[in-house]
Design an enzyme around this catalytic site. Sequence first.
Site, PDB file in Angstrom:
ATOM      1  N   LYS A  22       9.289   1.535 -17.959  1.00 29.99           N
ATOM      2  CA  LYS A  22      10.297   0.782 -18.713  1.00 29.99           C
ATOM      3  C   LYS A  22       9.772   0.433 -20.103  1.00 29.99           C
ATOM      4  O   LYS A  22      10.447   0.643 -21.108  1.00 29.99           O
ATOM      5  CB  LYS A  22      10.626  -0.490 -17.923  1.00 29.99           C
ATOM      6  CG  LYS A  22      11.899  -1.146 -18.324  1.00 29.99           C
ATOM      7  CD  LYS A  22      12.210  -2.340 -17.419  1.00 29.99           C
ATOM      8  CE  LYS A  22      12.339  -1.931 -15.967  1.00 29.99           C
ATOM      9  NZ  LYS A  22      12.974  -2.920 -15.106  1.00 29.99           N
ATOM     10  N   GLY A 100      11.178  -1.529  -4.965  1.00 34.04           N
ATOM     11  CA  GLY A 100      10.577  -2.489  -4.036  1.00 34.04           C
ATOM     12  C   GLY A 100       9.905  -3.669  -4.722  1.00 34.04           C
ATOM     13  O   GLY A 100       9.461  -4.590  -4.066  1.00 34.04           O
TER      14      GLY A 100
END
Length: 899
Positions: A22, A100
């Site tokens: 990201k 997760g």
Amino acid sequence: MAKYVYDFSEGNRDMKDLLGGKGANLAEMTNMGLPVPHGFTISTAACLTYLAEGGHPQGLMDELETHVQTLETSMGKRLGDPSDPLLVSVRSGAKFSMPGMMDTVLNLGLNEEALKGLAERSGGDLRFANDAYRRFIQMFGKIVMDVPGDAFEEALDHAKEAKGGGASDTDLDADDLRGVIGRFLEIYEEHTGSPFPTDPREQMRLAVEAVFKSWNGKRAIDYRRQNKISDDLGTAVNVQSMVFGNRGEDSGTGVAFTRDPSTGEKVPYGDYLANAQGEDVVAGIRNTLPLADLERIDPASYAGLRQVMDTLEGHYADMCDIEFTIEQGRLWILQTRVGKRTAFGEWVMAYDMLQEGLIDADTALVRVDANRLEELFKRRVDAEGATAIATGLNASPGAATGKVVFTADEAQAQGQGGERVILVRRETTPDDYHGMIASQGILTSAGGTNSHAAVVARGEGIPAVCGADAIKLNPAAKTFAAGGTTVREGDVITIDGFTGNVYVGELPLRESLLEKARQGDAPAREETLWKAFAALMDHADVRRALRVRANADTPDQSTNARERGAEGIGLCRTEHMFLGEERVLSVRQMIFAETAAEEQAAYDVLLPLQRDDFVGIFTAMSGLPVTVRLLDPPLHEFLPDQVELAVEVALGKERGEDMSEQERVLQKVNELHEMNPMLGLRGVRLGIVKPGLYAMQVRAIVEAAVRVKKDGGDPRVEIMIPLVATAPELQQMRAELEPVAREILEREGVELDHLEWGTMIELPRAAVTAREIARGADFFSFGTNDLTQTAFGFSRDDIGKFVGLYEERKLVPANPFVTVDRPGVGRLMQIAVDEGRAANPDLHLGICGEHGGDPASVVFCAELGLDYVSCSPFRVETARLAAGQAAVGAAETASRKQG
Ligand code: PEP
Ligand code: MG
């Protein structure tokens, strides 16, 4: 001093190791001049140091402060400022996208003081400010401090109920939200034992710490294990100034894909939710609109977005997925990454991009995942005449049928027990991951095509239907109702992830498009998927040096393998030819024979049967090599079960029956009984103990080859002696068997162009003495099933009892019976290759264990420089593809794991 914090302007997309996926992409977009809200990234190195030392690395807090101040200056706002507060989002971001892990905390920086400033700065919109605050308390509490999310949800539901039936979030006014905030602050304190932190810097410190810790959270560990992601990477933390999608109807948030990730088609695709913040889309709290609707709602922003989509796709030369927010008509890009896609979509996209000239053929080749190719040959549901009880979004393709379960734990329990289940939920969260991967299919009543359920299902290749809102769930009663039907736990349903339809009962599933095309169906061959498959497989074939053969024991299997592109048979196991009623009796006669004549009589029956089998196989594989392995398994496998027979004899005797024949058999069974049959009288040892057996097999093979040759075929025969441990074993066998072959060829006056003698390398001793063995062999074939069994001392038949635990605890990098264990088994292979070739430069080398069809192992075999891999007929395409990818230098395809 180490540098831990990077402004977005300091990074680029190649810095994923340090900045996470990201962060690296935010930096890239910032430097491309796209409208990215300002921010900075705390590196993975900081996370790893934090985890190793149990506290923030020295200097990190000072560096963070410097970057916060820079951010404040560039935004012209300050954290906690009662007149105009800076608010930020804090998000985790590992190298590979990991659902997760800790997700996102929005609106960080709010407290009672800042709240006033926010309201003032948003034109006195107190409702908006209160809503932002309640969201922040909720997210911070849940994500950073582990306050149960339900506690907040219940309080919110309570507030909505108080407004009257059917009220939604947006019906709550500023005063209602003020009440909710009060309750949320109480909930926070009840669960954490301390009041909600009011200092924005304290909030940030806690949030950063929570992101670091989430790397070692159970969900993250489970996700990494399932997706084979290293534990040593750590996560970065992205701090970015907030923009608001919930500032009214001219605001909103969404996810856009530059191509359709399900079908691969070159059409913009995604979801949009007006007047909402990002987490509303992912959580599936409200049903989203298709992205195309944005063109009508806000044409200018839509046009701007389309331009960004084109820029990004061109820049990354790949399909990108983009998170965006529109704040009062102004477009902001919050994230991009190379988007995940279905197995179907990745072929179509790679091919289209190749046609468009966006990428070259080698790049297209590594864009598809060899591990998921088989999936494309999957079935679809045949729903003719059936009525769907509900229709949702076609969130992940494929059809599935199974018993309904309502919880992830139940799905896991039943799924692991071998039951086919469909997990039915309102929506899923990362906590459900373990149950999702144990299910055949997933059905949710809420959420869009980018909800958690959809994203995970697509990534895992599990068919899913999401947002089927006609389904009314009653978790307490373990039922759901739809279309006037009530479905209970344990009832069978069928879901169609291609259409989004849900059916009661088990519907027939039909062949995949690719499978149809493969079988020659003309319309199916017109589809892009087939064209993509044909083109990329062709390219893989051009590129690869590794040949691909199949493990096949019958003419039918041989034909199937050849149609799938097999270039020969690497393992024809002859033991199956000894089964069947007629044959097994003769095999038993051979085993029981007390005289040479009796034994020969058995061979006389078996010989013509075997010969016919080989004629069929050599004919089907004419012109291609066929490696026939002489009998390998222990003889008792052809005899009745010892215990059952003993019981039968005892009972018969008790009844006074004549059991002499059964007793004779039992006596033989007892004689042959072995404590460790896998390490007992099997493989070449059988050939030594029963010399007539291998001689009969060689006769059948060579006579069959002669017949095929005389009929105009081109049999290419390789005779393989299994489980050799010493060079003399092979030498003596060849000395006995070669004259048998020669005698037939001379008698028949036929020359075979290709007749080779070789052995399997499936014992550590054979691997380390390969130099001597190779002097007497034309070829080696690695029997990595037995080699793994004997190298580890793991019984291949009993591994199921502990391999899961072994993988979980990372005692092995992967199941060694699936993927070659490079350091151990792989090292033995390397020794055998090096020494074998040194002793015999003409030695041919292949692999015929199950690993021959596993993409990672195929790559390893290419690195070893083997001549071929051999695998099950259904994995031939997979192996061809993996071998092509290995040749262009991609150990694993990138598309799945790019962050
Ligand atoms: C092997 O051991 O890898 C092999 C191919 O032989 P089998 O599985 O028949 O023992
Ligand atoms: Mg073996």
